[in-house]
Design an enzyme around this catalytic site. Structure first.
Site, PDB file in Angstrom:
ATOM      1  N   ARG A  34     102.835  33.459  90.739  1.00 54.80           N
ATOM      2  CA  ARG A  34     103.309  34.704  90.086  1.00 54.80           C
ATOM      3  C   ARG A  34     104.461  35.314  90.861  1.00 54.80           C
ATOM      4  NH1 ARG A  34      98.092  38.157  89.180  1.00 54.80           N
ATOM      5  NH2 ARG A  34      99.554  39.615  88.172  1.00 54.80           N
ATOM      6  N   ASP A  68     104.110  43.997  89.556  1.00 56.09           N
ATOM      7  CA  ASP A  68     105.419  43.315  89.598  1.00 56.09           C
ATOM      8  C   ASP A  68     106.554  44.181  90.123  1.00 56.09           C
ATOM      9  OD1 ASP A  68     105.405  43.587  85.959  1.00 56.09           O
ATOM     10  OD2 ASP A  68     106.076  45.065  87.429  1.00 56.09           O
ATOM     11  N   HIS A 109      96.702  48.914  91.009  1.00 49.98           N
ATOM     12  CA  HIS A 109      96.106  47.642  91.418  1.00 49.98           C
ATOM     13  C   HIS A 109      96.928  46.917  92.477  1.00 49.98           C
ATOM     14  CE1 HIS A 109      94.172  47.669  87.145  1.00 49.98           C
ATOM     15  NE2 HIS A 109      93.493  48.408  88.001  1.00 49.98           N
ATOM     16  N   SER A 167      95.862  46.540  77.201  1.00 49.89           N
ATOM     17  CA  SER A 167      94.733  46.265  76.293  1.00 49.89           C
ATOM     18  C   SER A 167      93.641  47.319  76.468  1.00 49.89           C
ATOM     19  CB  SER A 167      94.176  44.865  76.582  1.00 49.89           C
ATOM     20  OG  SER A 167      93.797  44.780  77.958  1.00 49.89           O
ATOM     21  N   ASN A 224     102.054  49.856  71.573  1.00 54.81           N
ATOM     22  CA  ASN A 224     101.532  48.511  71.753  1.00 54.81           C
ATOM     23  C   ASN A 224     101.945  47.665  70.555  1.00 54.81           C
ATOM     24  OD1 ASN A 224      99.646  46.249  72.120  1.00 54.81           O
ATOM     25  ND2 ASN A 224      98.675  47.580  73.641  1.00 54.81           N
ATOM     26  N   GLU A 269      99.711  45.974  69.049  1.00 54.12           N
ATOM     27  CA  GLU A 269      98.535  45.988  68.146  1.00 54.12           C
ATOM     28  C   GLU A 269      97.585  47.090  68.571  1.00 54.12           C
ATOM     29  OE1 GLU A 269      97.124  42.059  68.968  1.00 54.12           O
ATOM     30  OE2 GLU A 269      96.236  42.652  70.900  1.00 54.12           O
TER      31      GLU A 269
HETATM   32  C1  BV8 Z   1      86.142  49.074  90.049  1.00 54.24           C
HETATM   33  C2  BV8 Z   1      94.652  42.610  89.932  1.00 54.24           C
HETATM   34  C3  BV8 Z   1      84.302  50.037  91.176  1.00 54.24           C
HETATM   35  C4  BV8 Z   1      96.078  42.419  90.281  1.00 54.24           C
HETATM   36  C5  BV8 Z   1      93.426  43.626  88.121  1.00 54.24           C
HETATM   37  C6  BV8 Z   1      83.617  50.352  83.282  1.00 54.24           C
HETATM   38  C7  BV8 Z   1      83.484  49.704  82.075  1.00 54.24           C
HETATM   39  C8  BV8 Z   1      83.589  48.318  82.008  1.00 54.24           C
HETATM   40  C9  BV8 Z   1      83.852  47.562  83.159  1.00 54.24           C
HETATM   41  C10 BV8 Z   1      83.992  48.209  84.344  1.00 54.24           C
HETATM   42  C11 BV8 Z   1      83.873  49.604  84.409  1.00 54.24           C
HETATM   43  N1  BV8 Z   1      84.081  49.971  85.709  1.00 54.24           N
HETATM   44  C12 BV8 Z   1      84.312  48.865  86.453  1.00 54.24           C
HETATM   45  C13 BV8 Z   1      84.264  47.779  85.660  1.00 54.24           C
HETATM   46  C14 BV8 Z   1      84.429  46.394  86.106  1.00 54.24           C
HETATM   47  C15 BV8 Z   1      85.913  45.964  86.057  1.00 54.24           C
HETATM   48  C16 BV8 Z   1      86.415  45.946  84.644  1.00 54.24           C
HETATM   49  O1  BV8 Z   1      87.123  46.853  84.217  1.00 54.24           O
HETATM   50  N2  BV8 Z   1      86.073  44.923  83.887  1.00 54.24           N
HETATM   51  C17 BV8 Z   1      86.502  44.824  82.504  1.00 54.24           C
HETATM   52  C18 BV8 Z   1      87.570  43.744  82.359  1.00 54.24           C
HETATM   53  C19 BV8 Z   1      85.281  44.503  81.667  1.00 54.24           C
HETATM   54  N3  BV8 Z   1      86.727  46.851  86.875  1.00 54.24           N
HETATM   55  C20 BV8 Z   1      86.814  46.656  88.195  1.00 54.24           C
HETATM   56  O2  BV8 Z   1      86.204  45.786  88.791  1.00 54.24           O
HETATM   57  C21 BV8 Z   1      87.719  47.609  88.965  1.00 54.24           C
HETATM   58  N4  BV8 Z   1      87.039  48.083  90.136  1.00 54.24           N
HETATM   59  O3  BV8 Z   1      85.875  49.630  89.037  1.00 54.24           O
HETATM   60  O4  BV8 Z   1      85.527  49.371  91.268  1.00 54.24           O
HETATM   61  C22 BV8 Z   1      83.291  48.969  90.944  1.00 54.24           C
HETATM   62  C23 BV8 Z   1      83.019  48.101  91.984  1.00 54.24           C
HETATM   63  C24 BV8 Z   1      82.052  47.103  91.751  1.00 54.24           C
HETATM   64  C25 BV8 Z   1      81.430  46.967  90.504  1.00 54.24           C
HETATM   65  C26 BV8 Z   1      81.774  47.842  89.460  1.00 54.24           C
HETATM   66  C27 BV8 Z   1      82.707  48.837  89.685  1.00 54.24           C
HETATM   67  C28 BV8 Z   1      88.975  46.892  89.434  1.00 54.24           C
HETATM   68  C29 BV8 Z   1      89.844  46.514  88.278  1.00 54.24           C
HETATM   69  C30 BV8 Z   1      91.162  45.921  88.803  1.00 54.24           C
HETATM   70  C31 BV8 Z   1      91.169  44.445  88.552  1.00 54.24           C
HETATM   71  N5  BV8 Z   1      92.445  43.866  88.942  1.00 54.24           N
HETATM   72  N6  BV8 Z   1      94.544  43.085  88.562  1.00 54.24           N
HETATM   73  C32 BV8 Z   1      96.645  41.301  89.473  1.00 54.24           C
HETATM   74  O5  BV8 Z   1      96.241  40.150  89.730  1.00 54.24           O
HETATM   75  O6  BV8 Z   1      97.507  41.584  88.625  1.00 54.24           O
HETATM   76  S1  BV8 Z   1      93.278  44.050  86.504  1.00 54.24           S
HETATM   77  C33 BV8 Z   1      94.379  43.221  85.525  1.00 54.24           C
HETATM   78  O7  BV8 Z   1      94.111  43.661  84.192  1.00 54.24           O
HETATM   79  C34 BV8 Z   1      95.819  43.594  85.779  1.00 54.24           C
HETATM   80  O8  BV8 Z   1      96.010  44.613  86.729  1.00 54.24           O
HETATM   81  C35 BV8 Z   1      96.257  44.099  84.401  1.00 54.24           C
HETATM   82  O9  BV8 Z   1      97.290  44.974  84.451  1.00 54.24           O
HETATM   83  C36 BV8 Z   1      94.994  44.731  83.977  1.00 54.24           C
HETATM   84  C37 BV8 Z   1      94.829  45.193  82.581  1.00 54.24           C
HETATM   85  O10 BV8 Z   1      95.388  44.244  81.731  1.00 54.24           O
HETATM   86  P1  BV8 Z   1      96.666  44.728  80.881  1.00 54.24           P
HETATM   87  O11 BV8 Z   1      97.702  45.192  81.838  1.00 54.24           O
HETATM   88  O12 BV8 Z   1      96.230  45.682  79.846  1.00 54.24           O
HETATM   89  O13 BV8 Z   1      97.157  43.352  80.282  1.00 54.24           O
HETATM   90  P2  BV8 Z   1      96.519  42.580  79.041  1.00 54.24           P
HETATM   91  O14 BV8 Z   1      97.090  41.206  79.040  1.00 54.24           O
HETATM   92  O15 BV8 Z   1      95.049  42.760  79.039  1.00 54.24           O
HETATM   93  O16 BV8 Z   1      97.080  43.365  77.759  1.00 54.24           O
HETATM   94  C38 BV8 Z   1      98.471  43.367  77.487  1.00 54.24           C
HETATM   95  C39 BV8 Z   1      98.687  44.355  76.347  1.00 54.24           C
HETATM   96  O17 BV8 Z   1     100.090  44.477  76.121  1.00 54.24           O
HETATM   97  C40 BV8 Z   1      98.067  43.906  75.043  1.00 54.24           C
HETATM   98  O18 BV8 Z   1      97.426  45.012  74.425  1.00 54.24           O
HETATM   99  C41 BV8 Z   1      99.279  43.456  74.194  1.00 54.24           C
HETATM  100  O19 BV8 Z   1      99.086  43.713  72.816  1.00 54.24           O
HETATM  101  C42 BV8 Z   1     100.352  44.360  74.743  1.00 54.24           C
HETATM  102  N7  BV8 Z   1     101.728  43.839  74.638  1.00 54.24           N
HETATM  103  C43 BV8 Z   1     102.137  42.564  74.852  1.00 54.24           C
HETATM  104  N8  BV8 Z   1     103.492  42.503  74.710  1.00 54.24           N
HETATM  105  C44 BV8 Z   1     103.915  43.779  74.415  1.00 54.24           C
HETATM  106  C45 BV8 Z   1     102.788  44.617  74.379  1.00 54.24           C
HETATM  107  N9  BV8 Z   1     102.881  45.935  74.097  1.00 54.24           N
HETATM  108  C46 BV8 Z   1     104.109  46.439  73.849  1.00 54.24           C
HETATM  109  N10 BV8 Z   1     105.241  45.687  73.878  1.00 54.24           N
HETATM  110  C47 BV8 Z   1     105.175  44.367  74.153  1.00 54.24           C
HETATM  111  N11 BV8 Z   1     106.309  43.630  74.156  1.00 54.24           N
END
Ligand code: BV8
Ligand code: ZN
Length: 255
Positions: free
Chosen positions: A74, A108, A123, A193, A217, A219
């Site tokens: 990356r 980034d 993050h 997302s 977004n 979508e």
């Molecule tokens: C934590 C690392 C305490 C760096 C990342 C509550 C509810 C549910 C789950 C949890 C919760 N609390 C905690 C959790 C667990 C977990 C979590 O959220 N899980 C989810 C997935 C179910 N969270 C954690 O673990 C967090 N820590 O809460 O600590 C704790 C401790 C222990 C146990 C529990 C809790 C830490 C989260 C951080 C994880 N690290 N990244 C890296 O490698 O990059 S997250 C990763 O996902 C990236 O940072 C990324 O940015 C992030 C979110 O993704 P998006 O940025 O939204 O990207 P994605 O591809 O998903 O979506 C892109 C979007 O863009 C789409 O909607 C698309 O339609 C749109 N798009 C595309 N092109 C365009 C566009 N829009 C406009 N124009 C365009 N051209």
């Protein structure tokens, strides 16, 4: 651009132009038009790698070589990448108001490259590394890292300076992001997302504090139920149009 979307942009601009305090919560979609793959879209990063293999502390313990392969790739892919009009539009919006913060999930640093000055990196970032023994962060911007870099001080294997799943966000970073979300009169939720927490919860925090929430977004996402305005299309197209309308409304020429 179709007339309906143009009207939605005009309506959104009318609604948010007066906001003096604005926060933009951004995700991988804001960098998509710079050519960086998102995570969950088709062709996204999670298609080739599993989160549990490359984005958790356990993964790093188990197979640091694979984790560094993921992050080094990356970093390398970012070498010639530039901000796109979405990044520049957010940097421009900050010149129109007295308080503008970008709260990004992205690692980034393209918001910085586009000129945004108040960027909260929830993050972490791809350009620095961290030694968990010395608790030191080392800037390795633009360096092509040795396959698995070691700490300058103690020689131990260092890790990417990012927040992995299952790790807490840095306390000071979360405090700054929450304060910006509670303070803002308008929150733009751009290119995410909205499934990763606690980042995604910042939109509800802003709405509960009385802010207008604008989802931008390609979508619908879970943020739709929180937003009072949704604009669907590429952020690199919509944001420059929205900023231009906000500028015209705030500084005249609101034709
Ligand atoms: C934590 C690392 C305490 C760096 C990342 C509550 C509810 C549910 C789950 C949890 C919760 N609390 C905690 C959790 C667990 C977990 C979590 O959220 N899980 C989810 C997935 C179910 N969270 C954690 O673990 C967090 N820590 O809460 O600590 C704790 C401790 C222990 C146990 C529990 C809790 C830490 C989260 C951080 C994880 N690290 N990244 C890296 O490698 O990059 S997250 C990763 O996902 C990236 O940072 C990324 O940015 C992030 C979110 O993704 P998006 O940025 O939204 O990207 P994605 O591809 O998903 O979506 C892109 C979007 O863009 C789409 O909607 C698309 O339609 C749109 N798009 C595309 N092109 C365009 C566009 N829009 C406009 N124009 C365009 N051209
Ligand atoms: Zn060390």
């Amino acid at each position: 651009m179709d007339k309906t979307l143009q009207r939605s942009i005009d309506d959104a601009a009318q609604q948010v132009a007066a906001a003096e305090s604005v926060a933009a919560l951004t995700g991988a979609g804001v960098s998509a038009e710079s050519g960086i793959p998102t995570f969950r879209d088709c062709g996204g990063l999670w298609e080739d790698f599993r989160v549990q293999d490359v984005a958790t502390p356990e993964a790093f313990q188990r197979n640091p070589r694979l984790v560094w392969k993921f992050y080094n790739a990356r970093r390398t892919n970012l070498a010639d990448v530039r901000p796109n009009p979405a990044h520049f539009a957010l940097a421009e919006w900050a010149t129109l108001v007295s308080d503008f913060h970008v709260i990004t999930q992205n690692v980034d640093r393209l918001h910085h490259a586009a000129g945004s000055r108040h960027v909260i990196e929830l993050h972490g970032d791809l350009w620095s590394v961290r030694c968990d023994r010395c608790c030191e962060v080392f800037d390795r911007t633009r360096e092509s890292l040795a396959e698995m870099p070691e700490c300058d001080r103690c020689g131990r294997l260092v890790r990417p300076n990012v927040v992995w799943f299952g790790e807490e966000l840095a306390t000071d970073v979360w405090a700054a992001a929450s304060a910006a979300a509670r303070r803002c009169e308008c929150m733009l939720v751009v290119g995410t997302s909205a499934v990763v927490h606690p980042a995604a919860g910042l939109a509800s925090m802003a709405r509960d504090a009385g802010a207008d929430v604008v989802e931008i977004n390609l979508e619908e996402t879970p943020a739709r139920s929180i937003a009072n305005l949704s604009l669907y299309g590429p952020a690199g197209v919509l944001l420059p149009q929205l900023v231009a309308r906000v500028r015209a409304i705030r500084f005249g020429d609101a034709s």
